[in-house]
Design an enzyme around this catalytic site. Sequence first.
Site, PDB file in Angstrom:
ATOM      1  N   ASP A 249      18.792  13.988 -41.995  1.00 40.32           N
ATOM      2  CA  ASP A 249      20.105  13.510 -42.431  1.00 40.32           C
ATOM      3  C   ASP A 249      20.228  13.370 -43.940  1.00 40.32           C
ATOM      4  O   ASP A 249      19.368  12.758 -44.583  1.00 40.32           O
ATOM      5  CB  ASP A 249      20.379  12.108 -41.859  1.00 40.32           C
ATOM      6  CG  ASP A 249      20.444  12.066 -40.356  1.00 40.32           C
ATOM      7  OD1 ASP A 249      20.741  13.094 -39.734  1.00 40.32           O
ATOM      8  OD2 ASP A 249      20.203  10.977 -39.789  1.00 40.32           O
TER       9      ASP A 249
ATOM     10  N   GLU B 179      14.696   5.462 -43.298  1.00 42.81           N
ATOM     11  CA  GLU B 179      15.726   5.558 -44.324  1.00 42.81           C
ATOM     12  C   GLU B 179      15.162   5.406 -45.738  1.00 42.81           C
ATOM     13  O   GLU B 179      14.300   4.565 -45.986  1.00 42.81           O
ATOM     14  CB  GLU B 179      16.799   4.485 -44.121  1.00 42.81           C
ATOM     15  CG  GLU B 179      17.550   4.569 -42.806  1.00 42.81           C
ATOM     16  CD  GLU B 179      16.930   3.715 -41.719  1.00 42.81           C
ATOM     17  OE1 GLU B 179      15.761   3.273 -41.894  1.00 42.81           O
ATOM     18  OE2 GLU B 179      17.604   3.481 -40.694  1.00 42.81           O
TER      19      GLU B 179
ATOM     20  N   GLU C 255      23.199  11.276 -45.699  1.00 39.20           N
ATOM     21  CA  GLU C 255      24.374  10.446 -45.469  1.00 39.20           C
ATOM     22  C   GLU C 255      24.824   9.885 -46.816  1.00 39.20           C
ATOM     23  O   GLU C 255      24.050   9.212 -47.510  1.00 39.20           O
ATOM     24  CB  GLU C 255      24.065   9.306 -44.497  1.00 39.20           C
ATOM     25  CG  GLU C 255      23.793   9.787 -43.079  1.00 39.20           C
ATOM     26  CD  GLU C 255      23.462   8.656 -42.126  1.00 39.20           C
ATOM     27  OE1 GLU C 255      23.996   8.662 -41.008  1.00 39.20           O
ATOM     28  OE2 GLU C 255      22.680   7.762 -42.507  1.00 39.20           O
TER      29      GLU C 255
ATOM     30  N   GLU D 199      16.028  15.207 -36.119  1.00 39.56           N
ATOM     31  CA  GLU D 199      17.225  15.174 -36.960  1.00 39.56           C
ATOM     32  C   GLU D 199      16.819  14.922 -38.403  1.00 39.56           C
ATOM     33  O   GLU D 199      15.942  14.103 -38.687  1.00 39.56           O
ATOM     34  CB  GLU D 199      18.155  14.063 -36.470  1.00 39.56           C
ATOM     35  CG  GLU D 199      19.480  13.976 -37.195  1.00 39.56           C
ATOM     36  CD  GLU D 199      20.411  12.949 -36.559  1.00 39.56           C
ATOM     37  OE1 GLU D 199      21.216  12.358 -37.296  1.00 39.56           O
ATOM     38  OE2 GLU D 199      20.312  12.728 -35.327  1.00 39.56           O
TER      39      GLU D 199
ATOM     40  N   GLN E 133      21.721   8.357 -48.606  1.00 37.03           N
ATOM     41  CA  GLN E 133      20.689   7.920 -47.669  1.00 37.03           C
ATOM     42  C   GLN E 133      20.140   9.135 -46.933  1.00 37.03           C
ATOM     43  O   GLN E 133      20.903   9.912 -46.357  1.00 37.03           O
ATOM     44  CB  GLN E 133      21.260   6.921 -46.661  1.00 37.03           C
ATOM     45  CG  GLN E 133      20.256   6.489 -45.594  1.00 37.03           C
ATOM     46  CD  GLN E 133      20.743   5.313 -44.782  1.00 37.03           C
ATOM     47  OE1 GLN E 133      20.687   4.170 -45.231  1.00 37.03           O
ATOM     48  NE2 GLN E 133      21.240   5.575 -43.583  1.00 37.03           N
ATOM     49  N   THR E 134      18.821   9.301 -46.957  1.00 44.96           N
ATOM     50  CA  THR E 134      18.175  10.332 -46.152  1.00 44.96           C
ATOM     51  C   THR E 134      17.407   9.646 -45.026  1.00 44.96           C
ATOM     52  O   THR E 134      16.950   8.517 -45.163  1.00 44.96           O
ATOM     53  CB  THR E 134      17.222  11.200 -46.986  1.00 44.96           C
ATOM     54  OG1 THR E 134      16.226  10.364 -47.600  1.00 44.96           O
ATOM     55  CG2 THR E 134      17.989  11.965 -48.058  1.00 44.96           C
ATOM     56  N   ASN E 135      17.287  10.367 -43.913  1.00 44.89           N
ATOM     57  CA  ASN E 135      16.593   9.813 -42.758  1.00 44.89           C
ATOM     58  C   ASN E 135      16.062  10.965 -41.925  1.00 44.89           C
ATOM     59  O   ASN E 135      16.586  12.089 -41.995  1.00 44.89           O
ATOM     60  CB  ASN E 135      17.542   8.946 -41.924  1.00 44.89           C
ATOM     61  CG  ASN E 135      16.835   8.025 -40.952  1.00 44.89           C
ATOM     62  OD1 ASN E 135      15.607   7.932 -40.928  1.00 44.89           O
ATOM     63  ND2 ASN E 135      17.602   7.329 -40.124  1.00 44.89           N
TER      64      ASN E 135
END
Length: 296
Positions: free
Chosen positions: A104, A131, A106, A102, A119-121
């Site tokens: 992300d 994060e 966010e 995944e 926020q990226t992850n």
Amino acid sequence: MESSNGGGWRMVMVLYVAVSMVGSGWCSKFDELVQPSWATDHVIYEGELLKLKLDNSSGAGFVSKSKYLYGKVTAELKLVEGDSAGTVTAFYMSSDGVNHNEFDFEFLGNRTGEPYLVQTNLYINGVGDREQRMDLWFDPTADFHAYSILWNPRQVVFLVDDTPIRVFPNHEDRGVAFPRDQPMGVYSSIWNADDWATEGGRVKTDWSHAPFVATFRGLRIDGCEWAPEAGGPAELRRCGGSGWGKEGRYWWKEKAMEALSVHQSHQLIWARANHLVYDYCNDPGRFATHPPECGK
């Protein structure tokens, strides 16, 4: 739009609405690419816009109709205006299952006048906790901006208006897992996360400001569209192949896309020097052992 020829190459190239470019296919209907994933009545089509609505009864989301192995996805998005504290709007790619991959974006809402945090992850084989948080150099609620994820066998890159803000390189040579064998769908959602999203959960969602609305003006997916009927091994070979096929080229896998350009490297340094506010790589309170992908 999709083109296919039996077991040949399949590509989806659907670009932003209301723009014209020679040699590209353009589409003004989101429903050719995506469908609601939950709360259908909170997924709203207004002309050439798609809106996701959050109120005290439900959030909402959409998911792509196809999955992809490698490519670049971009959403042209305007975030919730005003007091958005407690809300999260997400744009991401994900595969299925417990051991999923995944990527992300966010967007963490905030009180009026306070900056959004992005926020990226990354989850790889079901493991996340990677994060990073940044503020932005513009007001993401005032206009539409482009948020992109580039994924190829050498790197995963998060970009904002084509400025890279994060790179996850392939370091399999030093034992770091890299996402390479699971097709991923493209998703977005909006939901209430006031237990953690704003100031660690200290600021709660003020429902008097509902509904909270995130608005999409465009969605682009350039990728190797996964054909499940062909079987996993065949699709891994096809999407991991040379990058040329009857219907075109897989430009996201070309040599120039394997690493940032000099200009992009400078952009990344600038963005992180001026806007990075949290990096899991520099959090010994969470990680007694330095994460191996973070380097020395």
